[in-house]
Design a protein around this motif. Structure first.
Motif, PDB file in Angstrom:
ATOM      1  N   LYS A   1     -33.525 -20.522  14.211  1.00 37.89           N
ATOM      2  CA  LYS A   1     -33.516 -21.289  15.454  1.00 37.89           C
ATOM      3  C   LYS A   1     -34.024 -22.712  15.235  1.00 37.89           C
ATOM      4  N   LEU A   2     -35.065 -22.865  14.421  1.00 40.56           N
ATOM      5  CA  LEU A   2     -35.587 -24.199  14.144  1.00 40.56           C
ATOM      6  C   LEU A   2     -34.561 -25.049  13.399  1.00 40.56           C
TER       7      LEU A   2
ATOM      8  N   ASN B   1     -31.858 -26.058  15.935  1.00 41.22           N
ATOM      9  CA  ASN B   1     -32.312 -27.055  16.906  1.00 41.22           C
ATOM     10  C   ASN B   1     -32.593 -28.414  16.275  1.00 41.22           C
ATOM     11  N   SER B   2     -32.914 -28.442  14.989  1.00 42.77           N
ATOM     12  CA  SER B   2     -33.216 -29.702  14.318  1.00 42.77           C
ATOM     13  C   SER B   2     -31.991 -30.363  13.700  1.00 42.77           C
ATOM     14  N   ASN B   3     -30.812 -29.852  13.981  1.00 43.21           N
ATOM     15  CA  ASN B   3     -29.564 -30.417  13.450  1.00 43.21           C
ATOM     16  C   ASN B   3     -29.570 -30.482  11.923  1.00 43.21           C
ATOM     17  N   PHE B   4     -30.189 -29.459  11.321  1.00 44.70           N
ATOM     18  CA  PHE B   4     -30.277 -29.442   9.858  1.00 44.70           C
ATOM     19  C   PHE B   4     -28.900 -29.298   9.233  1.00 44.70           C
ATOM     20  N   PHE B   5     -28.094 -28.401   9.790  1.00 46.22           N
ATOM     21  CA  PHE B   5     -26.772 -28.164   9.222  1.00 46.22           C
ATOM     22  C   PHE B   5     -25.864 -29.369   9.425  1.00 46.22           C
TER      23      PHE B   5
ATOM     24  N   LEU C   1     -38.560 -11.228  12.852  1.00 40.66           N
ATOM     25  CA  LEU C   1     -38.820 -12.311  13.812  1.00 40.66           C
ATOM     26  C   LEU C   1     -39.045 -13.663  13.136  1.00 40.66           C
ATOM     27  N   PRO C   2     -39.824 -13.756  12.038  1.00 39.41           N
ATOM     28  CA  PRO C   2     -39.930 -15.072  11.372  1.00 39.41           C
ATOM     29  C   PRO C   2     -38.594 -15.603  10.882  1.00 39.41           C
TER      30      PRO C   2
END
Length: 244
Positions: free
Chosen positions: A179-180, A183-187, A172-173
């Motif tokens: 997911k984080l 959602n943060s447009n890291f890629f 789960l972690p």
């Protein structure tokens, strides 16, 4: 026989069939969504699924016979067809539940107990062989056979406990981190940074130093000048004439 099991479980390409069928099913559900299945298609799908499951369970039953002899062709046939038939059966169950063609099975599979098992199923898959091999390796004497031996309560309890801990601490972690990042447009920012770096490198390669010893051909550029007749007054004309 042991070499066949080792090759079937250790080599990833031998287990590629379920992964490919799962990906294909996800694409179909994503592209077409819910569809209205004809009654004949539903009946044929369930009959084929039950037949596939029965064959997968019945085919290796001769391994328990006392006079069993290993047959390479039969083992190869089972190793090739069993993953395909089993995966198609599971895919049909998911597809039928998604399209409301499973009658009461969808309600049973959506119960809290099944949802809990689905949460820890991947952890069980990773840990079950370690637990089974540990208990098999620590067994020092033969035991009397009982029907309850098919499902050892101690092994099952330990397996579920370890799977729950592994899911809470690792599975789960890891999913939350992914997911984080999504959602943060890291890629997207990483790709943009790499593109900017490539642009800077290309511009640096195009730069020519003024102290370079290489002889460059001089290029003369003639730029036409537009004359503004409105700003040229008569006084300026007289001055030009007197100056001549």
């Amino acid at each position: 026989l042991n070499r066949t099991f080792n090759l079937s479980l250790a080599v990833a390409i031998h287990r590629a069939t379920p992964f490919l069928i799962g990906i294909a099913l996800g694409v179909i559900i994503k592209e077409f969504g819910k569809v209205q299945l004809p009654k004949g298609v539903v009946i044929c799908g369930w009959i084929s699924t039950l037949t596939s499951f029965i064959w997968c369970f019945y085919k290796p039953s001769n391994l328990s016979h006392k006079d069993y002899q290993y047959d390479p062709s039969a083992a190869a046939q089972f190793a090739a067809l069993a993953p395909l038939l089993w995966s198609l059966g599971i895919a049909w169950i998911i597809f039928a539940c998604h399209n409301d063609a499973s009658w009461k099975l969808n309600c049973a599979l959506s119960s809290r107990a099944m949802v809990f098992i689905s949460r820890i199923s991947y952890s069980i898959y990773l840990i079950m062989f370690l637990v089974f091999f540990y208990f098999s390796g620590t067994l020092r004497s033969s035991e009397e056979f009982h029907v309850s031996a098919y499902l050892d309560r101690m092994e099952t309890f330990i397996l579920v406990i370890i799977a729950v801990l592994f899911t809470l601490t690792v599975d789960l972690p890891t999913q939350n981190v992914v997911k984080l990042l999504m959602n943060s447009n890291f890629f997207a920012s990483a790709v943009k940074a790499s593109d900017d770096h490539e642009v800077r490198e290309s511009s640096a390669d195009d730069f020519v130093s003024p102290f370079d010893d290489r002889e460059e051909e001089e290029v003369f550029a003639f730029r036409p000048v537009k004359f503004n007749y409105n700003s040229y007054t008569s006084d300026d004309h007289d001055e030009n004439v007197n100056g001549e």
